[in-house]
Scaffold this motif. Structure first.
Motif, PDB file in Angstrom:
ATOM      1  N   PRO A  90      43.272  24.194  29.410  1.00  0.00           N
ATOM      2  CA  PRO A  90      42.663  24.090  28.084  1.00  0.00           C
ATOM      3  C   PRO A  90      42.387  25.457  27.478  1.00  0.00           C
ATOM      4  N   SER A 104      42.390  21.103  23.273  1.00  0.00           N
ATOM      5  CA  SER A 104      43.790  21.506  23.228  1.00  0.00           C
ATOM      6  C   SER A 104      44.060  22.479  24.366  1.00  0.00           C
ATOM      7  N   VAL A 115      52.328  22.096  24.991  1.00  0.00           N
ATOM      8  CA  VAL A 115      51.006  22.011  24.385  1.00  0.00           C
ATOM      9  C   VAL A 115      50.531  20.562  24.428  1.00  0.00           C
ATOM     10  N   TYR A 116      49.258  20.364  24.755  1.00  0.00           N
ATOM     11  CA  TYR A 116      48.708  19.014  24.735  1.00  0.00           C
ATOM     12  C   TYR A 116      47.371  19.008  24.009  1.00  0.00           C
ATOM     13  N   LEU A 117      46.991  17.833  23.535  1.00  0.00           N
ATOM     14  CA  LEU A 117      45.730  17.640  22.820  1.00  0.00           C
ATOM     15  C   LEU A 117      45.194  16.270  23.197  1.00  0.00           C
ATOM     16  N   GLU A 132      51.335  15.112  23.813  1.00  0.00           N
ATOM     17  CA  GLU A 132      52.001  16.364  24.165  1.00  0.00           C
ATOM     18  C   GLU A 132      52.882  16.796  23.008  1.00  0.00           C
ATOM     19  N   TYR A 133      52.916  18.112  22.741  1.00  0.00           N
ATOM     20  CA  TYR A 133      53.714  18.653  21.646  1.00  0.00           C
ATOM     21  C   TYR A 133      54.545  19.810  22.193  1.00  0.00           C
ATOM     22  N   THR A 141      49.094  27.647  22.344  1.00  0.00           N
ATOM     23  CA  THR A 141      48.153  27.180  21.343  1.00  0.00           C
ATOM     24  C   THR A 141      46.857  27.967  21.478  1.00  0.00           C
ATOM     25  N   LEU A 144      41.957  25.369  17.440  1.00  0.00           N
ATOM     26  CA  LEU A 144      41.863  23.954  17.074  1.00  0.00           C
ATOM     27  C   LEU A 144      40.624  23.791  16.216  1.00  0.00           C
ATOM     28  N   TYR A 153      42.717  16.972  12.440  1.00  0.00           N
ATOM     29  CA  TYR A 153      42.621  18.220  13.177  1.00  0.00           C
ATOM     30  C   TYR A 153      43.771  19.154  12.785  1.00  0.00           C
ATOM     31  N   ILE A 155      45.877  22.434  14.571  1.00  0.00           N
ATOM     32  CA  ILE A 155      46.079  23.302  15.719  1.00  0.00           C
ATOM     33  C   ILE A 155      47.131  24.351  15.360  1.00  0.00           C
ATOM     34  N   ASN A 157      50.091  27.053  16.934  1.00  0.00           N
ATOM     35  CA  ASN A 157      50.989  27.198  18.060  1.00  0.00           C
ATOM     36  C   ASN A 157      51.873  28.416  17.816  1.00  0.00           C
TER      37      ASN A 157
END
Length: 291
Positions: A90, A104, A115-117, A132-133, A141, A144, A153, A155, A157
């Motif tokens: 994180p 994130s 990347v995850y959120l 997941e992105y 990332t 946030l 939201y 974010i 990247n």
């Protein structure tokens, strides 16, 4: 012996979140960790209503979440394995206007990755969604935010190749990307956005743009964006002119009394990665440097 990474928590609480006496402050410093696990704390969020702090970090390959009271004592500790079989690191935690936590992160802090959120209800101990992105092979990332109370939201990247700063709007109910606000900012050879804040009707961001081919062309950047579509109304590179060598990174900003205060660091006279000086500047909301 198993490697150990402990993390320290140092907070000073003002009277806004003091438990009893309105004119006193409480300060604590804690080292949190276990010799049996690898742990890291990366980001904090404060719940001023319930007078607790949330710490987001990692334990082994999972996301770690702590609730800490104003004396520095752990109320509870929870772990989530969001990305099966992959490390979770994180980078940012926020508490939104509805009391939900959004965290994130990415799979590798040093080399970048996926990347995850996730969105989490701390009262019900319930993950509302986790997504997941991945726009490129290596992603980073750094920030946030909740765009505004009750809104989606945002974010940032920094894909590794090409290194175009990316800003995504994430639907607060589903975690899906809002395609009308998914922007790549390609103003040079490499861009990164480290911090974004909302002020009035605009978003303000700071980071690094590379205005040329080499690392000696890296400059701190400030910019203002439309929160509805991500379009920029102005961009300022500083604080060193473009015709000299410098390697500088914008890292954080706050807005107070209609002025932007931002920090940056790096080598002001070359491209040395070991020469790291810190700078602070004051800027108007139109991007004009005052000092």
């Amino acid at each position: 012996m198993k490697p150990l990474l402990l993390f320290s928590l140092l907070l000073v609480f003002s009277q806004t979140i003091a438990l009893s006496q309105s004119n006193c402050t409480s300060t604590f410093a804690k080292t949190i960790g276990s010799a049996l696990t690898n742990e890291r704390g990366n980001s904090l969020a404060i719940d001023t209503i319930h007078k607790v702090i949330y710490v987001a970090g990692s334990v082994n390959d999972s996301t770690l979440l702590l609730q800490v009271d104003t004396k520095g004592e752990i109320v509870w500790s929870r772990t989530f394995d969001v990305l099966q079989g992959e490390p979770e690191r994180p980078s940012t935690i926020i508490m939104d206007s509805e009391g939900m936590l959004a965290i994130s992160g990415l799979t590798n802090l040093s080399e970048g990755g996926k990347v995850y959120l996730l969105k989490y209800n701390p009262m019900l101990d319930q993950i509302l969604w986790a997504n997941e992105y991945q726009s490129h092979s290596n992603n980073y990332t750094f920030t946030l935010i909740e765009k505004a109370p009750g809104e989606n939201y945002i974010i940032s990247n920094n894909p590794f190749s090409p290194q175009d700063a990316e800003v995504l709007e994430i639907d607060r109910a589903t975690g899906l990307i809002n395609e009308t606000f998914s922007k790549h900012y390609h103003y040079g050879s490499a861009q990164t956005l480290w911090d974004i804040v909302r002020h009035g009707v605009n978003l303000y961001a700071t980071g690094r743009f590379t205005d040329g081919a080499g690392s000696e062309n890296m400059r701190t950047v400030l910019l203002r964006m439309d929160p509805n579509n991500g379009f920029t109304s102005w961009i300022r590179l500083g604080h060193r002119p473009g015709n000299v060598a410098a390697r500088l990174y914008g890292s954080d900003l706050v807005i107070d009394q209609e002025k932007i205060y931002s920090t940056s660091h790096g080598d002001p006279d070359g491209s040395d990665v070991t020469d790291d000086q810190m700078f602070i500047q004051k800027t108007s909301l139109e991007g004009d440097v005052e000092w």
